[in-house]
Design a protein around this motif. Structure first.
Motif, mmCIF file in Angstrom:
data_model
loop_
_atom_site.group_PDB
_atom_site.id
_atom_site.type_symbol
_atom_site.label_atom_id
_atom_site.label_comp_id
_atom_site.label_asym_id
_atom_site.label_seq_id
_atom_site.Cartn_x
_atom_site.Cartn_y
_atom_site.Cartn_z
ATOM 1 N N GLU A 1 64.125 7.249 -14.511
ATOM 2 C CA GLU A 1 62.702 7.348 -14.823
ATOM 3 C C GLU A 1 62.220 5.977 -15.247
ATOM 4 N N GLY B 1 64.548 3.183 -17.041
ATOM 5 C CA GLY B 1 65.673 3.820 -17.721
ATOM 6 C C GLY B 1 66.075 5.116 -17.053
ATOM 7 N N THR C 1 67.045 9.508 -17.903
ATOM 8 C CA THR C 1 66.918 10.631 -18.812
ATOM 9 C C THR C 1 67.962 11.665 -18.436
ATOM 10 N N THR D 1 74.690 6.268 -18.574
ATOM 11 C CA THR D 1 74.140 7.538 -18.125
ATOM 12 C C THR D 1 75.160 8.330 -17.322
ATOM 13 N N GLN E 1 66.781 16.853 -24.151
ATOM 14 C CA GLN E 1 66.498 15.713 -23.278
ATOM 15 C C GLN E 1 66.653 14.438 -24.081
ATOM 16 N N THR E 2 67.311 13.447 -23.479
ATOM 17 C CA THR E 2 67.510 12.181 -24.167
ATOM 18 C C THR E 2 67.377 11.016 -23.201
ATOM 19 N N PRO E 3 66.723 9.962 -23.631
ATOM 20 C CA PRO E 3 66.660 8.758 -22.793
ATOM 21 C C PRO E 3 67.959 7.961 -22.929
ATOM 22 N N ASN F 1 69.654 4.065 -21.693
ATOM 23 C CA ASN F 1 69.214 2.769 -21.185
ATOM 24 C C ASN F 1 69.881 2.330 -19.895
#
Length: 184
Positions: free
Chosen positions: A168, A171, A173, A117, A108-110, A112
């Motif tokens: 989320e 941002g 995810t 994305t 899992q990665t955020p 911006n």
């Protein structure tokens, strides 16, 4: 055990519905590259999609509980979880055992920005598509205003692969997961 049977049946029915509705995708393969981690020191190397070795190694690692990629155990009293040395989306990835002792691999990665994305999700979905559909996997994809889900299924005995991107807060995810098969 009962807690997993009903959700598994529901997911299986949904996947079959997508297949019957024509929401699956088989595409021509094109050549591109993917980044993967191949050693315990987390050294990045580039692998061609023709090999699809990282994805295949992860799928094959499911049977052994992903033992070959586990590094150190995460100190968590609620779950059995380990960090890994293989990172599909350049994020922290873990292997988790559920109550039935079935392993799953998650990253899992955020991210911006929405543009970043979407591009990231589409790039990994393309890589998965190129690696998996040539061996008979089916893909279903669902998009909403705040999310994209790509699910890859082969049969009821092979792990399910899910790539999801969700908004989320301010941002986004992106999450990659190899989870127990639908038939379990």
């Amino acid at each position: 055990m009962k807690n997993y049977i009903i959700p598994s049946i529901v997911v299986f029915i949904l996947v079959i519905a997508f297949i019957l509705a024509g929401c699956t995708s088989k595409t021509n393969q094109t050549k591109t590259t993917a980044t993967t981690t191949t050693t315990n020191e987390s050294v990045k190397t580039t692998v061609t999609l023709d090999e699809c070795s990282t994805i295949n190694n992860l799928i094959n690692g499911y049977e052994s509980g992903f033992n070959s990629i586990k590094t150190d155990k995460v100190n968590n009293q609620f779950t059995n979880q380990w960090r890994t040395n293989t990172h599909i989306i350049d994020a922290t990835c873990t292997v988790t055992l559920n109550k039935s002792e079935q392993a799953s691999y998650q990253c899992q990665t955020p991210v911006n920005t929405q543009t970043q994305t979407i591009k990231s999700h589409q790039k990994l979905a393309l890589q998965l598509r190129q690696c998996l559909t040539k061996t008979g996997w089916f893909e279903s994809q669902k998009e909403t205003a705040n999310s994209i889900y790509s699910t890859f299924v082969l049969d009821t005995k092979t792990p399910v692969i899910t790539l999801s991107t969700n908004q989320e807060g301010n941002g986004f995810t992106t999450r990659f997961e190899i989870a127990p098969p639908l038939g379990l």
